[in-house]
Design a protein around this motif. Structure first.
Motif, PDB file in Angstrom:
ATOM      1  N   GLY A  63      -5.728  -8.201   8.375  1.00 26.80           N
ATOM      2  CA  GLY A  63      -5.747  -7.659   7.009  1.00 26.80           C
ATOM      3  C   GLY A  63      -6.107  -9.110   6.009  1.00 26.80           C
ATOM      4  N   ILE A  64      -7.444  -8.398   5.261  1.00 21.67           N
ATOM      5  CA  ILE A  64      -7.877  -9.397   4.245  1.00 21.67           C
ATOM      6  C   ILE A  64      -7.433  -9.066   2.935  1.00 21.67           C
ATOM      7  N   ASN A  65      -6.676  -9.851   2.442  1.00 18.37           N
ATOM      8  CA  ASN A  65      -6.064  -9.430   1.115  1.00 18.37           C
ATOM      9  C   ASN A  65      -6.917  -9.721   0.045  1.00 18.37           C
ATOM     10  N   THR A  66      -7.185  -8.478  -0.739  1.00 18.40           N
ATOM     11  CA  THR A  66      -8.404  -8.805  -1.709  1.00 18.40           C
ATOM     12  C   THR A  66      -7.948  -7.908  -2.855  1.00 18.40           C
ATOM     13  N   ALA A  67      -8.830  -8.250  -4.060  1.00 15.79           N
ATOM     14  CA  ALA A  67      -8.216  -7.644  -5.311  1.00 15.79           C
ATOM     15  C   ALA A  67      -9.601  -6.712  -5.893  1.00 15.79           C
ATOM     16  N   PHE A  68      -9.457  -5.945  -7.024  1.00 14.78           N
ATOM     17  CA  PHE A  68     -10.289  -5.290  -7.403  1.00 14.78           C
ATOM     18  C   PHE A  68     -11.453  -6.177  -7.975  1.00 14.78           C
ATOM     19  N   SER A  69     -11.455  -7.341  -8.465  1.00 12.69           N
ATOM     20  CA  SER A  69     -12.289  -8.142  -8.926  1.00 12.69           C
ATOM     21  C   SER A  69     -13.203  -9.066  -8.139  1.00 12.69           C
ATOM     22  N   SER A  70     -12.654  -8.875  -6.962  1.00 10.36           N
ATOM     23  CA  SER A  70     -13.246  -9.827  -5.720  1.00 10.36           C
ATOM     24  C   SER A  70     -14.278  -9.258  -4.951  1.00 10.36           C
ATOM     25  N   ARG A  71     -15.366  -8.659  -5.495  1.00  3.26           N
ATOM     26  CA  ARG A  71     -16.349  -7.874  -4.827  1.00  3.26           C
ATOM     27  C   ARG A  71     -17.323  -9.156  -4.294  1.00  3.26           C
ATOM     28  N   LYS A  72     -17.514 -10.212  -4.980  1.00  3.28           N
ATOM     29  CA  LYS A  72     -18.499 -11.231  -4.374  1.00  3.28           C
ATOM     30  C   LYS A  72     -17.735 -11.883  -3.285  1.00  3.28           C
ATOM     31  N   ARG A  73     -16.334 -12.032  -3.148  1.00  3.96           N
ATOM     32  CA  ARG A  73     -15.912 -12.565  -2.010  1.00  3.96           C
ATOM     33  C   ARG A  73     -16.001 -11.545  -0.764  1.00  3.96           C
ATOM     34  N   VAL A 109      -7.830  -5.225   2.552  1.00 13.44           N
ATOM     35  CA  VAL A 109      -6.379  -4.681   2.311  1.00 13.44           C
ATOM     36  C   VAL A 109      -6.328  -4.428   0.747  1.00 13.44           C
ATOM     37  N   ILE A 110      -6.058  -3.507   0.268  1.00 10.58           N
ATOM     38  CA  ILE A 110      -5.930  -3.231  -1.237  1.00 10.58           C
ATOM     39  C   ILE A 110      -5.157  -1.916  -1.634  1.00 10.58           C
ATOM     40  N   GLY A 111      -4.286  -1.998  -2.661  1.00 11.81           N
ATOM     41  CA  GLY A 111      -3.724  -0.888  -3.105  1.00 11.81           C
ATOM     42  C   GLY A 111      -4.279   0.012  -4.130  1.00 11.81           C
ATOM     43  N   HIS A 112      -3.681   0.171  -5.307  1.00 12.97           N
ATOM     44  CA  HIS A 112      -4.239   1.091  -6.347  1.00 12.97           C
ATOM     45  C   HIS A 112      -3.997   0.611  -7.623  1.00 12.97           C
ATOM     46  N   SER A 113      -4.902   0.858  -8.409  1.00 13.44           N
ATOM     47  CA  SER A 113      -4.600   0.351  -9.855  1.00 13.44           C
ATOM     48  C   SER A 113      -3.459   1.436 -10.717  1.00 13.44           C
ATOM     49  N   LEU A 115      -3.565   0.877   0.528  1.00 12.31           N
ATOM     50  CA  LEU A 115      -2.166   0.925   0.724  1.00 12.31           C
ATOM     51  C   LEU A 115      -1.482   1.770  -0.695  1.00 12.31           C
ATOM     52  N   ASP A 116      -0.310   2.403  -0.321  1.00 13.20           N
ATOM     53  CA  ASP A 116       0.388   2.990  -1.364  1.00 13.20           C
ATOM     54  C   ASP A 116       1.210   2.104  -2.189  1.00 13.20           C
ATOM     55  N   HIS A 117       0.474   1.278  -2.983  1.00 14.37           N
ATOM     56  CA  HIS A 117       0.817   0.102  -3.558  1.00 14.37           C
ATOM     57  C   HIS A 117       0.118   0.128  -4.899  1.00 14.37           C
ATOM     58  N   VAL A 118       0.794  -0.602  -6.260  1.00 13.48           N
ATOM     59  CA  VAL A 118       0.124  -0.869  -7.363  1.00 13.48           C
ATOM     60  C   VAL A 118      -0.331  -2.322  -7.296  1.00 13.48           C
ATOM     61  N   GLU A 119      -1.598  -2.415  -7.505  1.00 13.93           N
ATOM     62  CA  GLU A 119      -1.799  -3.907  -7.597  1.00 13.93           C
ATOM     63  C   GLU A 119      -1.333  -4.454  -8.565  1.00 13.93           C
ATOM     64  N   GLY A 120      -1.047  -6.045  -8.464  1.00 20.00           N
ATOM     65  CA  GLY A 120      -0.639  -6.858  -9.459  1.00 20.00           C
ATOM     66  C   GLY A 120      -0.338  -8.221  -9.103  1.00 20.00           C
ATOM     67  N   TYR A 121      -0.473  -9.335  -9.793  1.00 26.21           N
ATOM     68  CA  TYR A 121      -0.318 -10.769  -9.232  1.00 26.21           C
ATOM     69  C   TYR A 121       1.045 -10.922  -8.844  1.00 26.21           C
ATOM     70  N   LEU A 122       2.090 -10.004  -9.801  1.00 25.79           N
ATOM     71  CA  LEU A 122       3.554 -10.513  -9.468  1.00 25.79           C
ATOM     72  C   LEU A 122       4.076  -9.693  -8.180  1.00 25.79           C
ATOM     73  N   GLU A 123       3.170  -8.792  -7.687  1.00 26.87           N
ATOM     74  CA  GLU A 123       3.499  -7.892  -6.631  1.00 26.87           C
ATOM     75  C   GLU A 123       2.940  -8.256  -5.433  1.00 26.87           C
ATOM     76  N   LEU A 124       2.487  -9.463  -5.115  1.00 23.55           N
ATOM     77  CA  LEU A 124       1.782  -9.868  -3.919  1.00 23.55           C
ATOM     78  C   LEU A 124       2.712 -10.013  -2.503  1.00 23.55           C
ATOM     79  N   SER A 125       3.921 -10.222  -2.888  1.00 23.58           N
ATOM     80  CA  SER A 125       5.048 -10.335  -1.946  1.00 23.58           C
ATOM     81  C   SER A 125       5.229  -8.938  -1.196  1.00 23.58           C
ATOM     82  N   ALA A 126       5.280  -7.915  -2.082  1.00 26.39           N
ATOM     83  CA  ALA A 126       5.676  -6.601  -2.001  1.00 26.39           C
ATOM     84  C   ALA A 126       4.268  -5.737  -1.273  1.00 26.39           C
ATOM     85  N   LYS A 127       3.170  -6.494  -1.723  1.00 26.49           N
ATOM     86  CA  LYS A 127       1.984  -5.824  -1.005  1.00 26.49           C
ATOM     87  C   LYS A 127       1.777  -6.351   0.604  1.00 26.49           C
TER      88      LYS A 127
END
Length: 319
Positions: A140-150, A179-183, A207-219
């Motif tokens: 599972g590659i942990n990614t974010a909405f702003s990481s399209r180039k990565r 691996v990504i959740g939802h906004s 994932l059934d998860h709201v993305e956020g930097y402080l929620e990485l462990s939960a993700k």
């Protein structure tokens, strides 16, 4: 005449005394010789008899020692055999419990997704048949909405695309997904962009998860629980989208630990606690780590690590 007769009588007496003395001496010597011979024979026989008896006793004692040693060796072998049997039984029981926990976690995750109507139910229906298949690992590659180039960089380097990725799954038992959740705003522009990207490449795990930097462990915990529910694999790998992975080397490393229970494979790190404001990676709560110049305790880095199925199942049950 009388003088002559006296001389003859004295010579006869002398001769008889001489022979008598010699005869006595001979008898005495013969007696000594005979007596020594008679005494020596019984002594030798007694010595021989004593030696034979002692040899027999020594033989019995040595045989007794050998029997005792053989008995002790046999008992030690029996004890070692029982220890191995007990150890094998414990391993079998531990593996059975781990499998039951995994099945329970998978059933619970599937039930919750179906009742909640989350996107996970679509994934379950899509890969439900693949649960019968045993995989080596899920990456599972942990990614974010702003990481399209990565993500594009990963696709262009080590993550196979299209039929190659399907071949990797079918032949090697290796599944790779972003691996990504939802906004926070469901159905917003960020979610629509990910949906369009997923429609093009088909390499996302939502994932059934709201993305956020402080929620990485939960993700991360939700990722492990979701992966266990979708795929039956030996290992579940979490990697950041700025890390390039050699899949072959990673697979060889994990295979060596395939039979070990509760496996964590990752990197450990430490470093100085930065108390100065304005610098990168400043630690606002540096005072918790002691005096200035102290280091963080040695801990696991989160950029890349893998856990075995039983650990992922435990996380799923206890998240």
């Amino acid at each position: 005449m009388s003088f002559k007769s006296k001389t003859e009588q004295s010579s006869r007496s002398f001769v008889s005394k001489k022979w008598t003395f010699l005869l006595c001496l001979s008898c005495f010597c013969a007696g000594i010789l005979f007596t020594n011979r008679m005494v020596a024979v019984p002594e030798s026989k007694a010595i021989m008899r004593t030696t034979a008896v002692e040899a027999e006793k020594l033989k019995l004692i040595s045989e007794g020692c050998n029997l005792k040693a053989k008995g002790e060796k046999h008992v030690s072998k029996d004890i070692i055999g029982e220890v191995f049997k007990t150890h094998h039984a414990i391993q079998t029981l531990d593996k059975t419990i781990s499998n039951l926990e995994m099945e329970l976690a998978a059933a619970r995750a599937a039930q919750e997704s179906l009742h909640g109507g989350s996107p996970l139910s679509e994934d379950v229906s899509r890969v439900g048949s693949s649960r019968k298949r045993k995989y080596l690992m899920v990456i599972g590659i942990n990614t974010a909405f702003s990481s399209r180039k990565r993500r594009d960089s990963v696709r262009a380097t080590w993550m196979p695309q299209g039929e190659k990725r399907k071949k990797l799954e079918d032949e090697k038992g290796i599944i790779v997904r972003f691996v990504i959740g939802h906004s926070a705003t469901s159905g917003g522009i960020l979610d629509r962009a990910i949906e369009a990207e997923d429609k093009k490449h088909g390499d996302f795990l939502r994932l059934d998860h709201v993305e956020g930097y402080l929620e990485l462990s939960a993700k991360t915990k939700i990722y492990f629980a979701t992966s266990v529910a979708l795929w039956d694999a030996d290992f579940y790998v979490k990697v950041d989208d700025d890390v390039h992975v050699n899949i072959a080397t990673l697979g060889e490393t994990l295979v060596r630990h395939r039979k070990n229970p509760r496996v964590y494979i990752g990197c450990m790190k430490s470093g100085p606690v930065l108390s100065q404001k304005g610098v990168r990676y400043h630690e606002p709560e540096h005072w918790k780590f002691g005096e200035t110049g102290n280091k963080y305790f040695r801990h696991a880095t989160g950029q890349l690590y893998a856990i075995s199925k039983d650990l992922a199942s435990y996380i799923s049950i206890n998240q």
